[in-house]
Design a protein around this motif. Structure first.
Motif, short mmCIF file in Angstrom:
data_model
loop_
_atom_site.label_atom_id
_atom_site.label_comp_id
_atom_site.label_asym_id
_atom_site.label_seq_id
_atom_site.Cartn_x
_atom_site.Cartn_y
_atom_site.Cartn_z
N GLY A 121 3.10 -2.93 -9.39
CA GLY A 121 1.85 -3.65 -9.58
C GLY A 121 0.72 -3.04 -8.77
O GLY A 121 -0.40 -2.88 -9.26
N VAL A 122 1.00 -2.68 -7.53
CA VAL A 122 -0.01 -2.02 -6.68
C VAL A 122 -0.38 -0.67 -7.26
O VAL A 122 -1.56 -0.28 -7.29
CB VAL A 122 0.51 -1.89 -5.23
N CYS B 70 -2.66 -1.23 -10.19
CA CYS B 70 -4.00 -1.58 -9.72
C CYS B 70 -4.74 -0.35 -9.21
O CYS B 70 -5.95 -0.19 -9.45
CB CYS B 70 -3.92 -2.64 -8.63
N ALA B 71 -4.03 0.54 -8.52
CA ALA B 71 -4.65 1.79 -8.06
C ALA B 71 -5.07 2.64 -9.24
O ALA B 71 -6.15 3.25 -9.23
CB ALA B 71 -3.67 2.56 -7.17
N GLY C 214 -5.96 1.54 -12.17
CA GLY C 214 -7.15 0.90 -12.71
C GLY C 214 -8.39 1.24 -11.90
O GLY C 214 -9.47 1.49 -12.46
N ALA C 215 -8.25 1.25 -10.58
CA ALA C 215 -9.39 1.59 -9.72
C ALA C 215 -9.80 3.05 -9.93
O ALA C 215 -11.00 3.37 -10.00
CB ALA C 215 -9.03 1.35 -8.25
#
Length: 79
Positions: free
Chosen positions: A44-45, A48-49, A51-52
């Motif tokens: 998940g992290v 998210c990375a 996506g960033a």
């Protein structure tokens, strides 16, 4: 072959998934032991990375395209 834009977010997602696969393979061979539920938050992290990174690449691409001068049918615009 057509050229395509470099998308760093997809690269990060691929690396995250390869890391998850490597972790599960290491656990299956008995080289490394980790709780099975610990990988889900790590993935998940990683997503998210990714996506960033994709958002930052979008902003940079947008800024670069805004900085160029529009060209007309006669060539570059007036300076």
């Amino acid at each position: 072959m057509r050229r395509h834009e470099f998308e760093p977010g997809k690269l990060v997602v691929g690396l995250v998934l390869l890391g998850g696969c490597a972790a599960y393979l290491a656990a299956a061979r008995g080289v490394w032991h980790f709780p099975f539920f610990a990988l889900l938050p790590a993935l998940g992290v990683g997503f998210c990375a990714a996506g960033a990174v994709s958002f930052l690449a979008y902003l940079m691409r947008r800024r670069r395209s805004r900085g160029t001068e529009p060209t007309g049918p006669d060539g570059p615009g007036p300076r």
